[in-house]
Design a protein around this motif. Structure first.
Motif, PDB file in Angstrom:
ATOM      1  N   CYS A  32       0.837  -1.199   0.000  1.00  0.00           N
ATOM      2  CA  CYS A  32       0.000   0.000   0.000  1.00  0.00           C
ATOM      3  C   CYS A  32       0.871   1.247   0.000  1.00  0.00           C
ATOM      4  O   CYS A  32       1.805   1.369   0.807  1.00  0.00           O
ATOM      5  CB  CYS A  32      -0.923   0.016   1.221  1.00  0.00           C
ATOM      6  N   GLU A  33       0.558   2.152  -0.912  1.00  0.00           N
ATOM      7  CA  GLU A  33       1.290   3.397  -1.054  1.00  0.00           C
ATOM      8  C   GLU A  33       0.355   4.575  -0.763  1.00  0.00           C
ATOM      9  O   GLU A  33      -0.863   4.390  -0.620  1.00  0.00           O
ATOM     10  CB  GLU A  33       1.855   3.513  -2.476  1.00  0.00           C
ATOM     11  N   VAL A  78       6.627  -7.208   6.656  1.00  0.00           N
ATOM     12  CA  VAL A  78       6.554  -6.182   7.692  1.00  0.00           C
ATOM     13  C   VAL A  78       5.137  -5.640   7.719  1.00  0.00           C
ATOM     14  O   VAL A  78       4.369  -5.816   6.770  1.00  0.00           O
ATOM     15  CB  VAL A  78       7.551  -5.028   7.424  1.00  0.00           C
ATOM     16  N   SER A  79       4.770  -4.974   8.801  1.00  0.00           N
ATOM     17  CA  SER A  79       3.451  -4.360   8.895  1.00  0.00           C
ATOM     18  C   SER A  79       3.362  -3.162   7.960  1.00  0.00           C
ATOM     19  O   SER A  79       4.305  -2.372   7.846  1.00  0.00           O
ATOM     20  CB  SER A  79       3.177  -3.907  10.330  1.00  0.00           C
ATOM     21  N   SER A  80       2.228  -3.024   7.288  1.00  0.00           N
ATOM     22  CA  SER A  80       2.019  -1.905   6.384  1.00  0.00           C
ATOM     23  C   SER A  80       1.911  -0.593   7.146  1.00  0.00           C
ATOM     24  O   SER A  80       1.410  -0.550   8.277  1.00  0.00           O
ATOM     25  CB  SER A  80       0.736  -2.124   5.572  1.00  0.00           C
ATOM     26  N   SER A  81       2.356   0.468   6.520  1.00  0.00           N
ATOM     27  CA  SER A  81       2.225   1.809   7.112  1.00  0.00           C
ATOM     28  C   SER A  81       0.851   2.406   6.865  1.00  0.00           C
ATOM     29  O   SER A  81       0.491   3.413   7.486  1.00  0.00           O
ATOM     30  CB  SER A  81       3.297   2.743   6.528  1.00  0.00           C
ATOM     31  N   TYR A  82       0.067   1.784   5.967  1.00  0.00           N
ATOM     32  CA  TYR A  82      -1.188   2.403   5.547  1.00  0.00           C
ATOM     33  C   TYR A  82      -2.418   1.524   5.739  1.00  0.00           C
ATOM     34  O   TYR A  82      -3.543   2.021   5.626  1.00  0.00           O
ATOM     35  CB  TYR A  82      -1.100   2.804   4.072  1.00  0.00           C
ATOM     36  N   GLY A 133     -10.274   0.880  -0.594  1.00  0.00           N
ATOM     37  CA  GLY A 133     -10.365   1.469  -1.921  1.00  0.00           C
ATOM     38  C   GLY A 133      -9.165   1.241  -2.821  1.00  0.00           C
ATOM     39  O   GLY A 133      -9.154   1.713  -3.962  1.00  0.00           O
ATOM     40  N   TYR A 134      -8.157   0.509  -2.340  1.00  0.00           N
ATOM     41  CA  TYR A 134      -6.951   0.314  -3.144  1.00  0.00           C
ATOM     42  C   TYR A 134      -7.253  -0.475  -4.419  1.00  0.00           C
ATOM     43  O   TYR A 134      -6.781  -0.117  -5.513  1.00  0.00           O
ATOM     44  CB  TYR A 134      -5.888  -0.428  -2.328  1.00  0.00           C
TER      45      TYR A 134
END
Length: 210
Positions: free
Chosen positions: A80-81, A98-102, A143-144
């Protein structure tokens, strides 16, 4: 008609009642039928497939990823960006997460390919909390994937897409409200098999985990 959020919340509640054995069985079914679906899309040759790592009580996809990799396919996992965009990382069984930042997901570590990488895949496995017989899909609410499908459709290069759900999450036609930004899918992958969606689809998905 129930709203998307009401449907999503109810299916998340039901998913939390699944036992470890039910989750394990679901993962095995998804792997077998998903690998068969991919083989049909690849035409017997190695290809790339965009997948995702199912977490918590989502239909498990790790066995599917392993099966695709073992068959010689390239497995692309999303990252996710900002602005609800996705990039992609080529996954192998040794890839760390790793855990996503988003988003509340785990993401692969590696070289990030642009969102357009999905356009060259032979197929895309989509996360979902439910689909209906019309092909309407309820995702996780971020919504990605709606943005990804919109980009692919606008470019005229959308590969075959299949939503991964439990058997009972394939709902009757007209159950899920359709909104202008929604992008329908033609098939659903369940632990019991592949279900055709859209006009003329009448077959039952068969028994299996909720």
């Amino acid at each position: 008609m129930a709203s998307k959020e009401e449907i999503r919340s109810e299916h998340r509640r039901l998913r939390k009642t699944l036992s470890p054995t039910q989750l394990e069985d679901a993962g095995s079914g998804v792997a077998v039928h998903g690998a068969d679906w991919a083989a049909g899309r690849a035409g017997g040759a190695p290809a790339a497939f965009a997948v995702y790592l199912g977490v918590s009580f989502e239909p498990p996809t790790l066995l599917l990823m392993a099966a695709l990799h073992a068959a010689g396919h390239r497995v692309l996992l999303p990252v996710c960006e900002p602005s609800r965009q996705l990039s992609w990382v080529l996954w192998t069984p040794s890839t760390p997460f790793v855990s996503s930042s988003y988003a509340p997901i785990n993401e692969p570590v590696g070289e990030r390919l642009p969102s357009t990488a999905a356009a060259s895949a032979a197929g895309i496995f989509l996360p979902a909390t439910a689909v209906d017989r019309d092909g309407n899909r309820i995702g996780q609410g971020g919504g990605y994937y709606d943005r990804l499908l919109d980009f692919l459709d606008s470019s005229g290069v959308r590969p075959p897409t299949i939503a991964v759900v439990y058997d009972s999450e394939v709902l009757p036609a007209g159950t899920i409200p359709a909104e202008p930004f929604d992008r329908p899918v033609a098939e659903a992958l369940t632990p019991s098999g592949v279900v055709r969606l859209g006009p003329g689809s009448t077959a039952d998905p068969g028994p299996g985990a909720p």
